[in-house]
Design a protein around this motif. Structure first.
Motif, PDB file in Angstrom:
ATOM      1  N   MET A   1       0.804  -1.219   0.000  1.00 41.10           N
ATOM      2  CA  MET A   1       0.000   0.000   0.000  1.00 41.10           C
ATOM      3  C   MET A   1       0.837   1.268   0.000  1.00 41.10           C
ATOM      4  O   MET A   1       1.841   1.369   0.713  1.00 41.10           O
ATOM      5  CB  MET A   1      -0.925   0.025   1.224  1.00 41.10           C
ATOM      6  N   ASP A   2       0.398   2.246  -0.754  1.00 39.81           N
ATOM      7  CA  ASP A   2       0.934   3.598  -0.664  1.00 39.81           C
ATOM      8  C   ASP A   2       0.612   4.182   0.709  1.00 39.81           C
ATOM      9  O   ASP A   2      -0.304   3.724   1.407  1.00 39.81           O
ATOM     10  CB  ASP A   2       0.300   4.452  -1.767  1.00 39.81           C
ATOM     11  N   ARG A   3       1.325   5.208   1.096  1.00 37.50           N
ATOM     12  CA  ARG A   3       1.125   5.849   2.399  1.00 37.50           C
ATOM     13  C   ARG A   3      -0.321   6.306   2.594  1.00 37.50           C
ATOM     14  O   ARG A   3      -0.903   6.120   3.668  1.00 37.50           O
ATOM     15  CB  ARG A   3       2.081   7.034   2.526  1.00 37.50           C
ATOM     16  N   ALA A   4      -0.931   6.881   1.555  1.00 35.42           N
ATOM     17  CA  ALA A   4      -2.316   7.345   1.686  1.00 35.42           C
ATOM     18  C   ALA A   4      -3.278   6.178   1.884  1.00 35.42           C
ATOM     19  O   ALA A   4      -4.254   6.294   2.633  1.00 35.42           O
ATOM     20  CB  ALA A   4      -2.717   8.165   0.461  1.00 35.42           C
ATOM     21  N   ALA A   5      -3.032   5.068   1.221  1.00 36.84           N
ATOM     22  CA  ALA A   5      -3.868   3.884   1.434  1.00 36.84           C
ATOM     23  C   ALA A   5      -3.696   3.350   2.850  1.00 36.84           C
ATOM     24  O   ALA A   5      -4.657   2.900   3.490  1.00 36.84           O
ATOM     25  CB  ALA A   5      -3.520   2.811   0.406  1.00 36.84           C
ATOM     26  N   GLN A   6      -2.463   3.398   3.365  1.00 35.88           N
ATOM     27  CA  GLN A   6      -2.231   2.991   4.752  1.00 35.88           C
ATOM     28  C   GLN A   6      -3.033   3.874   5.706  1.00 35.88           C
ATOM     29  O   GLN A   6      -3.661   3.373   6.653  1.00 35.88           O
ATOM     30  CB  GLN A   6      -0.740   3.082   5.076  1.00 35.88           C
ATOM     31  N   PHE A   7      -2.995   5.177   5.465  1.00 35.04           N
ATOM     32  CA  PHE A   7      -3.805   6.089   6.283  1.00 35.04           C
ATOM     33  C   PHE A   7      -5.271   5.666   6.276  1.00 35.04           C
ATOM     34  O   PHE A   7      -5.936   5.624   7.319  1.00 35.04           O
ATOM     35  CB  PHE A   7      -3.708   7.520   5.740  1.00 35.04           C
ATOM     36  N   ALA A   8      -5.793   5.404   5.080  1.00 41.48           N
ATOM     37  CA  ALA A   8      -7.219   5.094   4.937  1.00 41.48           C
ATOM     38  C   ALA A   8      -7.591   3.832   5.698  1.00 41.48           C
ATOM     39  O   ALA A   8      -8.629   3.777   6.374  1.00 41.48           O
ATOM     40  CB  ALA A   8      -7.575   4.956   3.454  1.00 41.48           C
ATOM     41  N   VAL A   9      -6.755   2.813   5.603  1.00 40.64           N
ATOM     42  CA  VAL A   9      -7.057   1.542   6.274  1.00 40.64           C
ATOM     43  C   VAL A   9      -6.995   1.702   7.788  1.00 40.64           C
ATOM     44  O   VAL A   9      -7.884   1.222   8.521  1.00 40.64           O
ATOM     45  CB  VAL A   9      -6.082   0.445   5.788  1.00 40.64           C
ATOM     46  N   VAL A  10      -5.955   2.365   8.280  1.00 40.58           N
ATOM     47  CA  VAL A  10      -5.839   2.576   9.733  1.00 40.58           C
ATOM     48  C   VAL A  10      -7.021   3.396  10.242  1.00 40.58           C
ATOM     49  O   VAL A  10      -7.607   3.081  11.292  1.00 40.58           O
ATOM     50  CB  VAL A  10      -4.502   3.264  10.066  1.00 40.58           C
ATOM     51  N   ALA A  11      -7.406   4.435   9.509  1.00 35.97           N
ATOM     52  CA  ALA A  11      -8.539   5.264   9.928  1.00 35.97           C
ATOM     53  C   ALA A  11      -9.846   4.485   9.872  1.00 35.97           C
ATOM     54  O   ALA A  11     -10.708   4.639  10.749  1.00 35.97           O
ATOM     55  CB  ALA A  11      -8.622   6.516   9.055  1.00 35.97           C
ATOM     56  N   ALA A  12     -10.016   3.644   8.864  1.00 43.02           N
ATOM     57  CA  ALA A  12     -11.247   2.852   8.754  1.00 43.02           C
ATOM     58  C   ALA A  12     -11.378   1.882   9.930  1.00 43.02           C
ATOM     59  O   ALA A  12     -12.452   1.746  10.531  1.00 43.02           O
ATOM     60  CB  ALA A  12     -11.261   2.093   7.430  1.00 43.02           C
ATOM     61  N   ARG A  13     -10.297   1.196  10.242  1.00 41.99           N
ATOM     62  CA  ARG A  13     -10.341   0.273  11.380  1.00 41.99           C
ATOM     63  C   ARG A  13     -10.643   1.022  12.678  1.00 41.99           C
ATOM     64  O   ARG A  13     -11.419   0.551  13.515  1.00 41.99           O
ATOM     65  CB  ARG A  13      -9.007  -0.462  11.486  1.00 41.99           C
ATOM     66  N   GLY A  14     -10.043   2.201  12.836  1.00 47.75           N
ATOM     67  CA  GLY A  14     -10.294   2.981  14.041  1.00 47.75           C
ATOM     68  C   GLY A  14     -11.720   3.472  14.131  1.00 47.75           C
ATOM     69  O   GLY A  14     -12.316   3.491  15.224  1.00 47.75           O
ATOM     70  N   ALA A  15     -12.303   3.869  13.007  1.00 46.09           N
ATOM     71  CA  ALA A  15     -13.686   4.344  13.010  1.00 46.09           C
ATOM     72  C   ALA A  15     -14.648   3.228  13.362  1.00 46.09           C
ATOM     73  O   ALA A  15     -15.623   3.425  14.114  1.00 46.09           O
ATOM     74  CB  ALA A  15     -14.035   4.936  11.637  1.00 46.09           C
ATOM     75  N   VAL A  16     -14.400   2.034  12.817  1.00 44.28           N
ATOM     76  CA  VAL A  16     -15.257   0.888  13.132  1.00 44.28           C
ATOM     77  C   VAL A  16     -15.166   0.554  14.617  1.00 44.28           C
ATOM     78  O   VAL A  16     -16.182   0.305  15.288  1.00 44.28           O
ATOM     79  CB  VAL A  16     -14.867  -0.327  12.268  1.00 44.28           C
ATOM     80  N   GLU A  17     -13.951   0.563  15.160  1.00 46.46           N
ATOM     81  CA  GLU A  17     -13.789   0.302  16.598  1.00 46.46           C
ATOM     82  C   GLU A  17     -14.507   1.359  17.423  1.00 46.46           C
ATOM     83  O   GLU A  17     -15.182   1.036  18.415  1.00 46.46           O
ATOM     84  CB  GLU A  17     -12.307   0.275  16.937  1.00 46.46           C
ATOM     85  N   ASP A  18     -14.388   2.619  17.036  1.00 50.97           N
ATOM     86  CA  ASP A  18     -15.032   3.704  17.772  1.00 50.97           C
ATOM     87  C   ASP A  18     -16.544   3.560  17.756  1.00 50.97           C
ATOM     88  O   ASP A  18     -17.220   3.876  18.738  1.00 50.97           O
ATOM     89  CB  ASP A  18     -14.629   5.049  17.163  1.00 50.97           C
ATOM     90  N   SER A  19     -17.081   3.068  16.667  1.00 47.83           N
ATOM     91  CA  SER A  19     -18.545   2.974  16.534  1.00 47.83           C
ATOM     92  C   SER A  19     -19.147   1.843  17.356  1.00 47.83           C
ATOM     93  O   SER A  19     -20.331   1.864  17.683  1.00 47.83           O
ATOM     94  CB  SER A  19     -18.923   2.765  15.066  1.00 47.83           C
ATOM     95  N   GLY A  20     -18.326   0.831  17.675  1.00 45.07           N
ATOM     96  CA  GLY A  20     -18.844  -0.332  18.388  1.00 45.07           C
ATOM     97  C   GLY A  20     -19.695  -1.241  17.537  1.00 45.07           C
ATOM     98  O   GLY A  20     -20.301  -2.195  18.054  1.00 45.07           O
TER      99      GLY A  20
END
Length: 423
Positions: free
Chosen positions: A71-90
């Protein structure tokens, strides 16, 4: 058509000076800046040598070596942020029909850093006219096509519904969320992982903005280089980052007891069909996007408590926005606090619209308006309440966030507390 009502139940942000929504909000509410001299490469040949970089270690954020290589750096950002958002939402996505889970990711410039790095390798530092593809990474094609961002996020969260990349320049981060809202309203999806990501701090990007003198040459004090609405401003500061949200239908979120940050009550986008980089001073197209977004939200302009401005720090944009706010909100524009978080985290191109939506939702969460840092000498032509330097306590039930992009894109999105927005 409004259809089903859509709310934000999860937020994650990767921004300069603040990885994670809590750190991000701490930076904004304290009025700290994260702009600095460029460290990613030698900036000496460039007119603008400042940026808002993220200190990001992908391994620390759970990415495996194979994912990092792919993954490019921007794709890495997107994946990390997506996982974090899902965790935050419960939310338990594995208990849902995967075909009813969608993904929309915005990006203005795609895998710029990956392409830049790989060109340097296959051209032997620019010495070869005919590049040698044997030296390229096996997944170079993924760097070429921005659709890989949505693919990576969909794989990360197990989404098998509609998956889209939205690329509308600097409004991509608003437009990707707006598109996600429509997917839920029309019944195509029940949950959408939506947001945007860009990592453009590379020699090619700096050269492009140098050529049109859009970025600031203020190198002597990089922490004060981004000055939206200030009379001494002289261009924006390039940034990077990502913000991703979990969006779902309101009643479904209530049934599972989810924490609701805000309802996305209205959205609209327009084009000025005028100039690739130029803006008309009257702000008519942005004003029209704001008007339509408010109409969709069934809200009067006087209900807006805070405006999160595009506020890039160029005279053309700042004056254009000021005119648009006056035209769309009338006298209420003079009573409404406005601020630009680009003064603190820079301009991350396609990502910034989603980062600003996150800031808007957190402003509602905390009833605090973040400041416009470095605003010391207001431009007399920008005569609204641009909340200088220090955050302000403010009861905030409805927020307008706007974006303006090269090519003439003008977008507006309205966030409101669900109990306030009409059913």
């Amino acid at each position: 058509m409004r259809g089903r009502r859509v709310v934000i139940t999860g937020i994650e942000v990767l921004a300069p000076g603040g990885i994670g929504a809590k750190s991000f909000w701490s930076l904004l509410s304290e009025g700290r800046t994260a702009t600095r001299g460029i460290t990613f490469f030698d900036p000496a040949p460039f007119r603008s040598r400042v940026a808002a970089e993220i200190d990001f270690d992908p391994e620390e954020h759970g990415l495996r070596p194979q994912e990092i290589r792919r993954m490019d750096r921007a794709a890495q950002f997107a994946v990390v942020a997506a996982r974090g958002a899902v965790e935050d939402s419960g939310i338990e996505l594995d208990e849902l029909d995967p075909y009813r889970i969608g993904v929309t990711i915005g990006s203005a410039v795609g895998a710029t850093m990956g392409l830049d790095d790989e060109y340097r390798v296959v051209s032997d530092g620019g010495r070869l006219d005919l590049v040698d593809h044997h030296y390229a990474v096996p997944h170079l094609y993924n760097h070429l096509v921005p659709s890989s961002f949505a693919t990576e996020v969909a794989w990360a969260v197990g989404a098998e519904g509609p998956s889209t990349v939205v690329s509308t320049g600097c409004t991509s981060g608003i437009d990707s969320v707006g598109h996600a809202v429509e997917l839920i309203r029309e019944g195509t999806a029940d949950v959408v992982i939506a947001g945007s990501s860009d990592a453009p701090i590379s020699p090619i990007t700096m050269a492009c903005f140098d050529a049109i003198k859009a970025t600031t040459p203020r190198h002597d004090e990089p922490e004060r280089a981004s000055r939206p609405f200030d009379n001494t401003r002289n261009g924006f500061v390039l940034g990077e980052g990502a913000a991703v949200f979990v969006l779902e239908e309101l009643e479904s979120a209530r049934r599972r007891g989810a924490h609701i940050y805000a309802e996305i009550a209205g959205y609209a986008t327009r084009s000025n069909a005028y100039h690739m980089t130029g803006l008309r001073p009257d702000g008519l197209e942005m004003a029209e996007a704001i008007r339509v977004a408010l109409d969709e939200a069934r809200m009067d302009p006087t209900e807006i408590d805070y405006i999160n401005a595009h506020g890039s720090g160029t005279k053309q944009n700042d004056r254009h926005e000021t005119a648009a706010f006056k035209k769309s909100l009338g006298d209420h524009a003079y009573r409404t606090p406005v601020s630009s978080i680009k003064s603190m985290v820079g301009h991350s191109l396609g990502a910034i619209g989603s980062i600003e939506i996150a800031a808007s939702a957190l402003a509602m969460e905390h009833n605090v308006v973040p400041p416009t840092a470095n605003l010391q000498t207001p431009d007399p032509e920008c005569d609204l309440d641009y909340v200088p330097v220090t955050a302000r306590d403010q009861l905030t039930d409805a927020v307008l966030s706007v974006g303006s992009g090269f090519g003439g894109f003008q977008s507006a999105i309205v966030l409101a507390r669900p109990e306030r927005s009409p059913a």
